[in-house]
Each structure stands twice: as structure tokens, then as C-alpha cells.
Design a protein around this motif. Structure first.
Motif, PDB file in Angstrom:
ATOM      1  N   SER A  96      -7.357   4.332  10.190  1.00 15.48           N
ATOM      2  CA  SER A  96      -8.484   3.406  10.253  1.00 15.48           C
ATOM      3  C   SER A  96      -8.424   2.540  11.511  1.00 15.48           C
ATOM      4  N   PHE A 136     -14.494  -1.041   7.990  1.00 17.11           N
ATOM      5  CA  PHE A 136     -15.761  -0.389   7.638  1.00 17.11           C
ATOM      6  C   PHE A 136     -16.937  -1.135   8.274  1.00 17.11           C
ATOM      7  N   TYR A 195      -4.196   3.605   6.682  1.00 13.82           N
ATOM      8  CA  TYR A 195      -4.336   2.392   7.491  1.00 13.82           C
ATOM      9  C   TYR A 195      -4.224   2.663   8.996  1.00 13.82           C
ATOM     10  N   LYS A 217      -2.599   5.825   0.820  1.00 12.09           N
ATOM     11  CA  LYS A 217      -3.241   4.617   1.329  1.00 12.09           C
ATOM     12  C   LYS A 217      -2.478   4.047   2.524  1.00 12.09           C
ATOM     13  N   GLN A 242       0.860  -1.180   0.000  1.00 11.44           N
ATOM     14  CA  GLN A 242       0.000   0.000   0.000  1.00 11.44           C
ATOM     15  C   GLN A 242       0.903   1.239   0.000  1.00 11.44           C
ATOM     16  N   TRP A 295      -8.207  -5.356   5.293  1.00  9.35           N
ATOM     17  CA  TRP A 295      -8.506  -4.575   6.487  1.00  9.35           C
ATOM     18  C   TRP A 295      -9.530  -3.452   6.261  1.00  9.35           C
ATOM     19  N   PRO A 296      -9.493  -2.683   5.154  1.00 13.65           N
ATOM     20  CA  PRO A 296     -10.478  -1.600   4.991  1.00 13.65           C
ATOM     21  C   PRO A 296     -11.919  -2.098   5.069  1.00 13.65           C
TER      22      PRO A 296
END
Length: 216
Positions: free
Chosen positions: A45, A109, A42, A38, A34, A104-105
Motif C-alpha cells: 500500500s 485509500f 502494508y 495484512k 497486523q 493507514w489503509p
């Protein structure tokens, strides 16, 4: 008035630990393929999911969903710190780690959505304090009331004179005791002339006592 800013050791430590964890997450995401913004998204997030789960736990300690996402976010942050401590070759990241970082995203979410939209347990309304009821008093008595004390039978009194003097209560009680004693001894009502002789009072006062005691 401006307040002086004093350094807080705990706050400084929290800032340093947060910055290091943020950097480790960025480094791991960048090593997993990434790049650019991006890689920086991470750690944001992970930290946001950790904070959201902790805020939910503050209001609902027994929420299993909040505990689950809190553990997942904490594991991701702690795992990145350990992985970048020299235990993992960041130049040759294994495929399973690349899969975890890429997935992971979607996982973050899902966790954030569930934490925000999950209903909280309703707060039970405060129960009104009930005042103790007054004890009921039974008005109807099953037992018969005790009969009034029998008044000793007295002989009829002579004609009361037109003017009746007032008789003190103590004197009237004394005369009543004499009449009761006479009746208990002889069995007959006490004559008025005998009471007058025992008391030694004037005729009007004796007549008033005889009238009230109904002596003959």
C-alpha cells in the motif's frame, strides 16, 4: 536475436533498497498488531501510493495534492526504516504507532482515490502562428504629381514628304539639344533650315527630324 542481459548497478541498488524498505514496513506493521497477509499488504500500500504520487508529479509538477501524498508516502516508508533500525522496541510498540498503522489503509485509500480522479490541468492549445500582414499601400496621393518636363516650343515643320526615313534616337537627341540651345540663346524657336545647316544631313533625314521636333 536475443539480447544479453548486463547487470546494472543502479538497478541492483534500487532492487535491494526496495526489498529492505518493503521488509521494514512489514516488520513494523506486524509489530503493531497486523498479522498474516495484512502485514504484507502494508508495504504494498505504501509503495503503490508513492508510485502513484510520483506518476502524477511527472505530468503536473505544480499539483499540490500530488506533492502532499508523495510526502506522506515517503514519510511512512522512511519512518518504518528508521523505526526498525533499533530505535523502537518492536516488542512494546507505543499506542500512537498502533493507531497510525491501523488508520493507514483508510488514508492510503483516500490518497489513491484523489490522485486517480483529480482532474489534470488542461493543456493549452497551440496558438496559430500569425503571418505578418502586408503593409497597406495608400493609393491616393495628397501631393500633386510633378508636371512633365516642358518641351521647347518649336516652329511648325514643312509638309512631310511621302517617304519618311527612320531617325536614330541618338541623332534625334542631338538635334533636340541644338534646338533647346538655340531657343535659350535667342529666345525664338530654331528654324528648320538652320538645324539642317548645323546637322549637315540629307534633306529627307533633316525633314524627318524637323517633323518630330516640330521645328519651323
Amino acid at each position: 536475436m536475443s539480447r544479453s542481459i548486463r547487470p546494472d548497478a543502479v538497478l541492483i541498488q534500487a532492487v535491494i533498497a526496495g526489498a529492505l524498505s518493503f521488509a521494514h514496513l512489514h516488520d513494523l506493521a506486524e509489530a503493531a498488531g497486523q498479522s498474516g497477509w495484512k502485514a504484507w499488504a502494508y508495504p504494498v500500500s505504501v509503495d503503490l501510493l508513492l508510485v502513484a504520487a510520483w506518476r502524477r508529479l511527472r505530468t503536473a509538477r505544480r499539483d499540490r495534492s500530488a506533492w502532499t501524498w508523495f510526502v506522506i508516502a515517503l514519510t511512512a516508508s522512511l519512518g518504518a526504516n528508521i523505526a526498525t533500525a533499533g530505535l523502537l522496541d518492536l516488542d512494546h510498540v507505543p499506542a500512537w504507532l498502533r493507531i497510525l498503522v491501523a488508520g493507514w489503509p483508510a488514508l492510503a485509500f483516500l490518497g489513491g482515490t484523489l490522485l486517480v480522479h483529480s482532474p489534470t490541468a488542461p493543456v493549452a492549445p497551440a496558438q496559430p502562428v500569425r503571418e505578418p500582414a502586408a503593409p497597406e499601400v495608400e493609393m491616393d496621393r495628397a501631393d500633386e504629381p510633378a508636371p512633365a518636363a516642358a518641351v521647347p516650343e518649336l516652329a511648325p515643320a514643312p509638309q512631310e514628304p511621302p517617304s519618311t526615313p527612320a531617325v536614330p534616337a541618338a541623332l534625334l537627341d542631338h538635334a533636340r539639344k541644338l534646338a533647346e540651345a538655340h531657343r535659350a540663346t535667342t529666345g525664338n524657336p530654331m528654324p528648320a533650315d538652320v538645324l539642317a545647316a548645323r546637322l549637315g544631313l540629307p534633306a529627307p533625314t533633316t525633314a524627318a527630324i524637323v517633323t518630330q521636333l516640330q521645328l519651323a
